[in-house]
Design an enzyme around this catalytic site. Structure first.
Site, PDB file in Angstrom:
ATOM      1  N   ILE A 208       0.827  -1.212   0.000  1.00  0.00           N
ATOM      2  CA  ILE A 208       0.000   0.000   0.000  1.00  0.00           C
ATOM      3  C   ILE A 208       0.865   1.268   0.000  1.00  0.00           C
ATOM      4  O   ILE A 208       0.463   2.294  -0.561  1.00  0.00           O
ATOM      5  CB  ILE A 208      -1.019  -0.012   1.170  1.00  0.00           C
ATOM      6  CG1 ILE A 208      -2.142   0.978   0.920  1.00  0.00           C
ATOM      7  CG2 ILE A 208      -0.359   0.239   2.512  1.00  0.00           C
ATOM      8  CD1 ILE A 208      -2.952   0.734  -0.313  1.00  0.00           C
TER       9      ILE A 208
ATOM     10  N   SER B 119      12.210   1.305   6.818  1.00  0.00           N
ATOM     11  CA  SER B 119      11.912   0.004   6.251  1.00  0.00           C
ATOM     12  C   SER B 119      13.009  -0.973   6.623  1.00  0.00           C
ATOM     13  O   SER B 119      14.188  -0.628   6.598  1.00  0.00           O
ATOM     14  CB  SER B 119      11.797   0.103   4.731  1.00  0.00           C
ATOM     15  OG  SER B 119      11.758  -1.187   4.177  1.00  0.00           O
ATOM     16  N   ARG B 120      12.587  -2.203   6.912  1.00  0.00           N
ATOM     17  CA  ARG B 120      13.575  -3.230   7.240  1.00  0.00           C
ATOM     18  C   ARG B 120      14.204  -3.790   5.965  1.00  0.00           C
ATOM     19  O   ARG B 120      15.234  -4.431   6.014  1.00  0.00           O
ATOM     20  CB  ARG B 120      12.904  -4.343   8.043  1.00  0.00           C
ATOM     21  CG  ARG B 120      12.297  -3.824   9.349  1.00  0.00           C
ATOM     22  CD  ARG B 120      11.227  -4.732   9.875  1.00  0.00           C
ATOM     23  NE  ARG B 120      10.302  -5.140   8.818  1.00  0.00           N
ATOM     24  CZ  ARG B 120       9.493  -6.185   8.903  1.00  0.00           C
ATOM     25  NH1 ARG B 120       9.478  -6.923   9.982  1.00  0.00           N
ATOM     26  NH2 ARG B 120       8.691  -6.477   7.906  1.00  0.00           N
TER      27      ARG B 120
ATOM     28  N   LYS C 116      -5.580   1.810   7.993  1.00  0.00           N
ATOM     29  CA  LYS C 116      -6.673   1.032   8.573  1.00  0.00           C
ATOM     30  C   LYS C 116      -6.255  -0.431   8.695  1.00  0.00           C
ATOM     31  O   LYS C 116      -5.460  -0.891   7.884  1.00  0.00           O
ATOM     32  CB  LYS C 116      -7.961   1.167   7.763  1.00  0.00           C
ATOM     33  CG  LYS C 116      -7.873   0.925   6.278  1.00  0.00           C
ATOM     34  CD  LYS C 116      -7.599  -0.345   5.613  1.00  0.00           C
ATOM     35  CE  LYS C 116      -8.113  -1.668   6.003  1.00  0.00           C
ATOM     36  NZ  LYS C 116      -7.768  -2.706   4.979  1.00  0.00           N
TER      37      LYS C 116
ATOM     38  N   ASP D 188     -10.105  -7.576   6.991  1.00  0.00           N
ATOM     39  CA  ASP D 188      -9.141  -6.583   6.500  1.00  0.00           C
ATOM     40  C   ASP D 188      -9.761  -5.774   5.354  1.00  0.00           C
ATOM     41  O   ASP D 188      -9.797  -4.541   5.427  1.00  0.00           O
ATOM     42  CB  ASP D 188      -7.815  -7.246   6.090  1.00  0.00           C
ATOM     43  CG  ASP D 188      -6.830  -6.210   5.572  1.00  0.00           C
ATOM     44  OD1 ASP D 188      -6.308  -5.428   6.376  1.00  0.00           O
ATOM     45  OD2 ASP D 188      -6.631  -6.142   4.333  1.00  0.00           O
TER      46      ASP D 188
HETATM   47  P1  NAP Z   1       2.373  -5.578   3.391  1.00  0.00           P
HETATM   48  O1  NAP Z   1       2.814  -5.182   2.031  1.00  0.00           O
HETATM   49  O2  NAP Z   1       2.293  -7.035   3.707  1.00  0.00           O
HETATM   50  O3  NAP Z   1       3.251  -4.942   4.535  1.00  0.00           O
HETATM   51  C1  NAP Z   1       3.566  -3.584   4.576  1.00  0.00           C
HETATM   52  C2  NAP Z   1       4.949  -3.388   5.127  1.00  0.00           C
HETATM   53  O4  NAP Z   1       4.899  -3.383   6.548  1.00  0.00           O
HETATM   54  C3  NAP Z   1       5.965  -4.505   4.818  1.00  0.00           C
HETATM   55  O5  NAP Z   1       6.467  -4.374   3.524  1.00  0.00           O
HETATM   56  C4  NAP Z   1       6.991  -4.233   5.869  1.00  0.00           C
HETATM   57  O6  NAP Z   1       7.760  -3.129   5.465  1.00  0.00           O
HETATM   58  C5  NAP Z   1       6.168  -3.775   7.044  1.00  0.00           C
HETATM   59  N1  NAP Z   1       5.962  -4.868   8.009  1.00  0.00           N
HETATM   60  C6  NAP Z   1       5.415  -6.075   7.802  1.00  0.00           C
HETATM   61  N2  NAP Z   1       5.394  -6.796   8.936  1.00  0.00           N
HETATM   62  C7  NAP Z   1       5.946  -6.025   9.870  1.00  0.00           C
HETATM   63  C8  NAP Z   1       6.235  -6.191  11.239  1.00  0.00           C
HETATM   64  N3  NAP Z   1       5.907  -7.319  11.878  1.00  0.00           N
HETATM   65  N4  NAP Z   1       6.834  -5.201  11.908  1.00  0.00           N
HETATM   66  C9  NAP Z   1       7.136  -4.053  11.275  1.00  0.00           C
HETATM   67  N5  NAP Z   1       6.893  -3.812   9.968  1.00  0.00           N
HETATM   68  C10 NAP Z   1       6.294  -4.782   9.283  1.00  0.00           C
HETATM   69  O7  NAP Z   1       0.946  -4.960   3.726  1.00  0.00           O
HETATM   70  P2  NAP Z   1       0.076  -3.876   2.963  1.00  0.00           P
HETATM   71  O8  NAP Z   1      -0.816  -4.572   2.007  1.00  0.00           O
HETATM   72  O9  NAP Z   1       0.908  -2.759   2.455  1.00  0.00           O
HETATM   73  O10 NAP Z   1      -0.857  -3.415   4.166  1.00  0.00           O
HETATM   74  C11 NAP Z   1      -0.378  -2.609   5.231  1.00  0.00           C
HETATM   75  C12 NAP Z   1      -1.575  -1.946   5.883  1.00  0.00           C
HETATM   76  O11 NAP Z   1      -2.265  -1.183   4.886  1.00  0.00           O
HETATM   77  C13 NAP Z   1      -2.602  -2.949   6.433  1.00  0.00           C
HETATM   78  O12 NAP Z   1      -3.135  -2.505   7.641  1.00  0.00           O
HETATM   79  C14 NAP Z   1      -3.681  -2.998   5.356  1.00  0.00           C
HETATM   80  O13 NAP Z   1      -4.961  -3.276   5.897  1.00  0.00           O
HETATM   81  C15 NAP Z   1      -3.626  -1.568   4.833  1.00  0.00           C
HETATM   82  N6  NAP Z   1      -4.108  -1.446   3.447  1.00  0.00           N
HETATM   83  C16 NAP Z   1      -3.675  -2.297   2.470  1.00  0.00           C
HETATM   84  C17 NAP Z   1      -4.211  -2.202   1.185  1.00  0.00           C
HETATM   85  C18 NAP Z   1      -3.753  -3.090   0.058  1.00  0.00           C
HETATM   86  O14 NAP Z   1      -4.350  -3.020  -1.034  1.00  0.00           O
HETATM   87  N7  NAP Z   1      -2.725  -3.919   0.201  1.00  0.00           N
HETATM   88  C19 NAP Z   1      -5.168  -1.230   0.907  1.00  0.00           C
HETATM   89  C20 NAP Z   1      -5.530  -0.348   1.898  1.00  0.00           C
HETATM   90  C21 NAP Z   1      -5.011  -0.470   3.171  1.00  0.00           C
HETATM   91  P3  NAP Z   1       9.341  -3.089   5.444  1.00  0.00           P
HETATM   92  O15 NAP Z   1       9.769  -4.330   4.747  1.00  0.00           O
HETATM   93  O16 NAP Z   1       9.546  -1.850   4.661  1.00  0.00           O
HETATM   94  O17 NAP Z   1       9.813  -2.998   6.847  1.00  0.00           O
END
Ligand code: NAP
Length: 307
Positions: free
Chosen positions: A13, A35-36, A89, A167
């Site tokens: 996201i 970012s890690r 969110k 989610d």
């Molecule tokens: P994601 O790609 O799986 O994770 C986002 C980033 O968070 C990872 O790349 C990592 O970043 C970091 N992360 C993951 N696990 C972690 C941990 N245990 N501790 C610290 N950092 C961690 O997820 P995403 O889809 O972007 O979703 C993230 C949030 O946005 C969620 O709450 C989701 O509901 C919301 N969201 C997502 C979407 C969608 O379409 N995907 C849409 C709207 C809202 P680093 O590797 O950079 O550390």
């Protein structure tokens, strides 16, 4: 004045929505990424939030685009350092976490914003306005998508606090709580849990409407056909169907509006306005429905899920 912002968690996201939205708004300057694993071109990179806080005291705002499970720890640390905080969110993995963050922001005199991106979809204000002068008879939410397509390899959604099908489902609930002219509450939930997972893959919700309307939601992550993010409403004076998560609105079967995706641009505009006004926005009503679903839900074990 341009606010200096750090984005935490450079995942799906962050890349799809946050970075373009920040770059598109002159009120914001993206100064750093925490970012890690990943870096963002042209901005400082820090592996941890502690390193960011030590090295860039000039940054005023931290936006957290990480999964819900680690969010409280990151948000609390940023607030204690006096930063304004924007939460993806859902704003936390429990209500108590969210209340604690809200109190901490107040104590620190900074802004906290629990973002609900779907509320900022183009047709949501139109549906809200249309409903304000009508009596709802029936409202049905259908949020049905293919989890393998939208969440490939994301293990956190299946872990406690990851919410499973809620989610995406919480996006529908964020719209519902925005467009209804009054509050409703949950009376029943049926939750299907894959036998090898901690969170549900499908949920059916029934609401109590104070005016007696028949109100329900159907969330399903096993849907391989046309992806469906619809809200259908029948009222005393006509019917409405909002689809594509709030981008398209039909009234009485006729197209009333077809928008585009401005959700994240609108979120960053709202955050800038909150900072200018010295206010916070921490509406937790969508979370309350999710927590009630976990509390009231009848649990059914279903087939194991593997990516
Ligand atoms: P994601 O790609 O799986 O994770 C986002 C980033 O968070 C990872 O790349 C990592 O970043 C970091 N992360 C993951 N696990 C972690 C941990 N245990 N501790 C610290 N950092 C961690 O997820 P995403 O889809 O972007 O979703 C993230 C949030 O946005 C969620 O709450 C989701 O509901 C919301 N969201 C997502 C979407 C969608 O379409 N995907 C849409 C709207 C809202 P680093 O590797 O950079 O550390």
């Amino acid at each position: 004045m341009t606010e200096k912002l750090a984005l935490v968690g450079i995942g799906k996201i962050a890349r799809d929505q946050h970075i373009p939205a920040i770059h598109g708004n002159p009120d914001w300057s993206l100064e750093a990424a925490v970012s890690r694993h990943a870096a963002v071109d042209g901005v400082d990179h820090f592996a941890t939030l502690d390193e960011l806080l030590q090295n860039r005291p000039d940054i005023t705002t931290v936006s957290l685009a990480i999964p819900p499970q680690p969010r409280f720890e990151y948000a609390a640390k940023a607030l204690k350092a006096g930063k304004h905080v924007m939460l993806e969110k859902p704003p936390g993995q429990s209500l108590a976490e969210c209340y604690a963050l809200e109190a901490l922001a107040k104590e620190q005199g900074v802004t906290i914003f629990a973002t609900w991106h779907s509320r900022y979809a183009d047709c949501v204000p139109d549906l809200k306005d249309w409903l304000s002068s009508r009596t709802i008879k029936r409202l049905k939410i259908s949020w049905k998508e293919d989890v393998r397509r939208w969440h490939p390899g994301q293990e956190w959604i299946w872990e406690p606090g990851g919410m499973g099908v809620f989610d995406p489902g919480i996006n529908a609930l964020s719209i519902l709580t925005e467009v209804l002219p009054y509050r409703v509450h949950l009376s029943q939930a049926i939750l299907e849990f894959p036998e090898n997972r901690a969170t549900p893959i499908a949920a059916k919700l029934t609401f109590v409407d104070p005016g007696g309307a028949d109100m329900s939601a159907d969330f399903d992550w096993r849907h391989e056909g046309p992806q469906t993010w619809d809200i259908e409403v029948e009222t005393d004076r006509g019917s409405a169907r909002m689809s594509l998560g709030g981008e398209r609105l039909e009234i009485d079967g006729v197209l009333a509006k077809e928008g585009a995706n401005h959700e994240y641009a609108n979120l960053y505009a709202r955050m800038a306005a909150l900072l200018k006004a010295g206010e916070s926005d921490m509406d937790l009503s969508p979370m309350i429905h999710v927590c009630d679903a976990f509390s009231l839900g009848r649990r059914i074990a279903t087939d194991p899920f593997h990516f």
